[in-house]
Design an enzyme around this catalytic site. Structure first.
Site, PDB file in Angstrom:
ATOM      1  N   LEU B 282       0.854  -1.194   0.000  1.00  0.00           N
ATOM      2  CA  LEU B 282       0.000   0.000   0.000  1.00  0.00           C
ATOM      3  C   LEU B 282       0.888   1.241   0.000  1.00  0.00           C
ATOM      4  CD1 LEU B 282      -2.499  -1.137   2.782  1.00  0.00           C
ATOM      5  CD2 LEU B 282      -3.002  -0.942   0.328  1.00  0.00           C
ATOM      6  N   GLU B 437      15.604   6.150  -0.040  1.00  0.00           N
ATOM      7  CA  GLU B 437      16.123   4.874  -0.555  1.00  0.00           C
ATOM      8  C   GLU B 437      16.989   4.195   0.487  1.00  0.00           C
ATOM      9  OE1 GLU B 437      19.245   2.410  -2.905  1.00  0.00           O
ATOM     10  OE2 GLU B 437      19.459   3.924  -1.356  1.00  0.00           O
TER      11      GLU B 437
END
Lengths: 759, 759
Positions: B282, B437
């Protein structure tokens, strides 16, 4: 001189004109329009559609049906192979066949009774005397000859067994009294609440429950029973539910009417998932991994057998115990009682037990789909798929051969147009004659598994016509909301049987209608929320825009659950031609309507899908969700707002795309722009897939159309999760409700993203 | 008369010619070629590619890097926001920007140390005297100013804690002796076999394990330790593994060379899955469902802290116990011992314990992706995506700002061509500057989750340039096999830094090559088998053909695991410009090569993907699988034949498609035919996805490239399942091996179906 000049001028003018004409038409050069430019902008040809409609012939359908129903053709039997050969012959016919036709085989897990040792249901006295034996086969009335290939009624996938107390495995047994086995009880429809209710009065441990069809899925009646210690289940069709109360075969039932005779038994597959049960998500090929049979879920854990109402009457009307409540009463002329457990003290069956001797066995069998294609001329990599299963329980004149006869007539007319060079669709058309549907939509599901990638990428739509004609009153259609418009359009172009002026649409709207916020009163196109036929693999697993089309009842004239010969030995050509659709004009109407839809999907330059109609449906679902769940969710700090936002963004994106479509100058647009919009429309249902949304439901990935227990016209995952949470009040259940809300909102928003500006 | 006739004839001829010319060029009519016909067949323009290559400027890249590395820009910090603003400014520049640029925000779960209460590692004597304290921050050498924003080295997602024996939860504890806590042991790389080996000699219950980086994933070192009752883990970088043994900062390490100074510490995210950990599948938005933090898996179960080798030296060289085996020895000038557990009796730390005081805490923070697009002219609904993360651990001059500087130079040159009206790509180009990241590929993963449907449908390729320049010896590229050809082609057109004649290709082949059965010796394009950078969400989750491109080492000159300043405070502009790529010409070369690939993907009429190269890879994998597994599988009655059949069908289908492509008359084909082939090529990697293949590995759906523990160059799911089964010999493990074989064969066959005849 003037004359000369004039003549010279005239001559020059002529020469100039000649030159102009030569220059304009005579020169092939680099800048000449390539031949494909006209071709790629070709749109649907209304004249060809009219030609198709006029050529669809009711008598051809009748003869198709006669041929298909000559012998029983249960999946993988010799009769099934006969229909395979017939389909291949028809689709390979040089005059009226398709471009290509072939068979595809799967090794699938089926379940059969033992022909040498038939299943038995008996009443046995305490001294071991057999007081009553239920019929092994349905009564033959002579109109259809007795056929040894008629399979004994049985509950496919119900285990073999002779219920004994040492096999008792139950969660909810009342162990106060020692279990006596085989005492009969009446459990209404066998729903969870039916057993819970019954269990308040009767100790179910060791009992056999007799249930009537309806209310719960076939397998569910046994699955729901087992936790109470019930050791076997009988199921029958009550005349109240199928025969409008009629019971006598001397004048009331078939062969005198369409009603089910007393010995009629609905066969069926007793499972809750679809597809081959040993190979979930894998096409069932020779070396494919198969799960251990013990790991199969969703089938009866205890022996189960269907019987006719003639036998059910003999059993139920002798039951003892208290009277069951009014909503449990059927059409028999006795009071339906719970059972003592067991029979009344004043009955001949006093103290007797019901014995089930079930010999069903699982077998891996070779089942075929027959496939046929018409290759598309312009976009061969876009597939419009039309299918129906081929296998029946017995002769299957209605289920499924009404649909197969219709399909064969559609392919005959289209095939001839193709063979004569009069027509070739823009997109490819794939016809599928699926095998082993009756055992759980197996053939079509294996097909979607084997060709998952290809079909996901390229399928425009799937049209299912299974039982083409339940009855001859009106069209009925279900489908993805974006397909509503093309179904309605086709239905306006086809006349209702026996009329030159009333369209299928005009007739339909009288029987089923709804008020659309956009269009006002229109025929009601239903939703494909379950897995009732072969569309399941397409809509739920692949996310391909699907439809299901048939002709059906006038509900004011009957309250039958379904046509009374359903899954019985009476579903024959005689039955269909005399009681369901004499003259086969309703079949013809379905062929015309479904074929019209098919041609529009295959030929329209711009796909005839309307994404705003999808928005309308989502808005309706949202409204219901707000009404039912907003407060309850808020009380658990779960905001429903993301769902509202998602639906509203979907609406805007759909409106925007409709605007782009309105502004298109179709004939002059670059084919890549039209393709882009077509891809947006084609892939819309794909965007609603989430493989992790329903981990316990095989094949259900479409978050709008998945099956649901909650029975509310709203989003299924949210509805089920909310209802579980509201009843358990467990934190983890509210978490799941929240997860469902989030994944649903994300899917709708994701779908909206695909409709908006392409970048 | 003759003259007159001649003249008249000449006149007539002139008039005729005039007419012809008028007719040919002067008349606009219905049959005139529409303007888009030329446009849709436009192919890649080699001159524009040359122009791009020549305009890519090393000094621009240098200035980009200077700007990007001004301040530390760890995810979601003020420094990160500065880079967001800078990217937006650049991409919205009216002269050199993109069509559009914007930010997308996600609320993601990160982990930080407490700036007010720094994590501490100390050695405490039995009387509670602190004998030694490890450095809290790396030493500052004055070339880069001390910055309070430099985050203390820590293990992101390792739990806070002060290991105590009452927290002991272990499966494999040796409970014979009462646990004393904090005794140090040396556990080599912290792999399962390292702990198993250590446990044979030392009772690990209650110990702190010091481990070196390498061999096992960061989180794995603690996950593997916990079952033995280890209560805390230290991790450091051994000079053997990163510094070619060099240790002294007076002359050997930075600022004197590229080697890591003694106080340097590799930070990192200690988790095994990628994407936001609270919102699997999600997009992490405000009201999105989040799993309970207690349910997070794949992170250290015990406190963990990274330290410099200076501190590691002080601890390891005082350890008691037996000498560890040769392969456990690092570069320190002492014998690495297991630990008694604890220190040597003759050491100053005798009987002392190591204390970890870890104050890390999880926080949900707002992380941004910066997105920019150049809209495609002809196929705007096809996306070529180019991305890199923006967040660093500290200044991140190499990781990731080398990649970001390169990306900004690519967008500057392309953006100017667009703004000047000299170029607009055929397909749309999307640039992504991903956030967070370093914490687990979070920004890019949330992006793939949020836009799953749109990206699945339309993405042609993803190009990742994270660390653009590890070192300046040679190009290195990894990617899906179908992308090999375009990478090789681009690399032939770009010159290696400092040469006018040697191409990147010619240089590359000297460093990394392989013998292809098809092409002979060619540069070796690696595979994207792990989740090492932002390509993970694209290749593994979306199935988008992906590539990762960089410049890297001459392995004959160093055995460093990675460039030594990796994830330390020394990864600065100064470090990069002096030791990694003086003059920034390797950066320039990467920009030219990656940009060339990008332009070819965006502009080629026919996508430059080669599906036969995929077949070659599958055949290599198959060969290995046959070698390793055929017999063992057969012994368990599992036939590997379906896999052989699948690979061979894939090869035929690929060959057939290549033939269709060879026979294409590109300029005259209908655009829909070219699009059809492009779709086959574009969607090839998608066909290898199976969401249920690896239920325990978040995001890994690609059955060819999923991560694997088996370490064999073959199909990962089969390799792992086989290796588990062969070691356990459990029936269910062999079943899983069979399942893996079946789903793999089905995916390859499914991919073959997409390459074959479209119908």
């Amino acid at each position: 001189m003037l004359k000369k000049v004039l003549l010279g001028g005239l001559g020059a003018a002529l020469v100039l004109t000649l030159g102009i004409l030569l220059g304009h038409f005579g020169i092939q050069s680099g800048s000449t329009t390539p031949g494909w430019v006209q071709e790629v902008t070709r749109d649907v040809d209304e004249e060809l559609i009219q030609k198709f409609i006029s050529e669809v012939d009711n008598m051809e359908i009748q003869e198709n049906l006669r041929e298909l129903t000559k012998v029983p053709h249960m999946a993988t039997t010799a009769g099934d192979e006969q229909t395979v050969q017939y389909l291949l012959k028809r689709w390979q016919d040089p005059e009226t066949g398709l471009d290509q036709a072939w068979r595809e085989e799967y090794l699938v897990y089926l379940s059969f009774p033992d022909p040498k040792t038939p299943n038995k249901v008996t009443v046995e006295s305490p001294t071991g005397v057999v007081l009553y034996t239920a019929r092994e086969k349905e009564k033959v009335y002579g109109l259809d000859p007795e056929d040894p290939e008629v399979v004994q009624p049985y509950a496919a996938y119900a285990p073999a067994g002779h219920p004994k107390s040492d096999h008792l495995v139950c969660k909810l047994c009342q162990t106060s009294s020692p279990p006596r086995l085989g005492r009969l009880v009446y459990a209404n429809q066998g729903t969870p609440s039916d057993y819970a209710h019954l269990n308040q009065t009767v100790n179910l441990t060791g009992t056999i429950a007799i249930t009537r069809y309806g209310g719960a899925g076939r397998a569910q009646k046994a699955i729901n029973a087992a936790p109470y210690g019930v050791v076997g289940v009988l199921v029958y069709t009550d005349p109240l539910d199928i025969n409008d109360g009629k019971m006598s075969d001397t004048n009331e039932t078939y062969p005198n009417s369409w009603y089910m005779p007393p010995s009629g038994v609905e066969r069926g597959s007793f499972n809750t998932h679809f597809g081959d049960m040993l190979t979930p998500y894998l096409a069932a090929k020779e070396n494919t991994y198969r799960i251990p049979q013990a790991n199969i879920t969703g089938i009866p854990p205890i022996p189960t057998q269907p019987i006719g109402f003639e036998d059910a009457y003999a059993l139920i009307c002798q039951l003892g115990g208290e009277s069951a409540p009014p909503e449990w009463q059927g059409a028999f002329n006795c009071s339906y009682r719970y059972g003592g457990p067991g029979f009344r003290p004043d009955s001949t069956f006093k103290d007797s037990e019901v014995k089930l001797d079930i010999y069903n066995r699982g077998e891996i069998k070779n089942s075929s789909n027959v496939m046929g294609v018409i290759k598309g001329s312009i976009e061969p990599d876009r597939y419009v798929i039309y299918g129906n299963h081929r296998d029946s329980w017995v002769h299957g004149a209605i289920d499924p051969s009404s649909g197969t006869s219709v399909m064969l007539e559609v392919t005959r007319v289209l095939g001839r147009m193709v063979k004569q060079g009069k027509w070739r669709p823009r997109r490819s058309i794939i016809f599928g004659s699926w095998g082993a549907e009756e055992f759980g939509l197996i053939g079509s599901t294996e097909y979607t598994e084997e060709y998952y990638s290809k079909l996901s990428e390229r399928s425009v739509a799937y049209i299912n016509v299974d039982i083409a004609v339940f009855a001859n009153a009106t069209l009925r259609a279900s489908g993805s909301p974006s397909a509503q418009s093309v179904i309605l359009k086709a239905s306006k172009q086809v006349k209702t049987p026996g009329s030159d002026s009333i369209s299928v649409y005009d007739n339909w709207i009288r029987y089923f209608n709804r008020t659309s916020p956009t269009y006002g009163v229109i025929p009601n196109v239903g939703f494909l929320t379950g897995a009732g036929s072969d569309y399941a693999g397409f809509i739920h697993f692949l996310g391909v825009t699907s439809m299901d089309i048939s002709y059906t009842y006038d509900r004011s004239k009957t309250s039958a659950r379904i046509y009374p010969a359903y899954h019985t030995a009476y579903d024959t050509f005689d039955y269909s031609s005399r009681f369901i659709d004499p003259g086969f004009t309703s079949h013809q109407t379905v062929a015309r309507t479904a074929g019209n839809v098919l041609m529009r999907l295959a030929d329209s330059l711009l796909l005839p899908f309307n994404c705003s109609d999808y928005a309308e449906t989502l808005e309706g679902y949202l409204q219901k969700a707000l009404e039912l769940y907003r407060e309850g969710l808020a009380a658990h700090k779960i905001s429903i707002e993301p769902l509202q936002t998602a639906v509203s963004r979907f609406r805007s994106a759909a409106a925007k795309l409709e605007e782009v479509i309105r502004d298109l100058d179709l004939a002059n647009e670059t084919p890549l722009k039209v393709r882009r919009i077509n891809d947006q429309l084609m892939l819309l249902d794909r965007a609603f897939l989430d493989p992790f949304a329903f981990p316990d439901k095989y094949g259900f990935r479409h978050v709008i159309w998945a099956s649901s227990k909650a029975g509310q016209p709203t989003f299924p995952g949210l509805a089920d999760a909310y209802s579980r949470a509201a009843s358990s009040e467990l934190g983890r259940d509210w978490e799941e409700a929240h997860r469902q809300l989030s994944l649903l909102s994300q899917a709708i928003l994701g779908a909206a993203h695909t409709l908006g500006d392409v970048i």
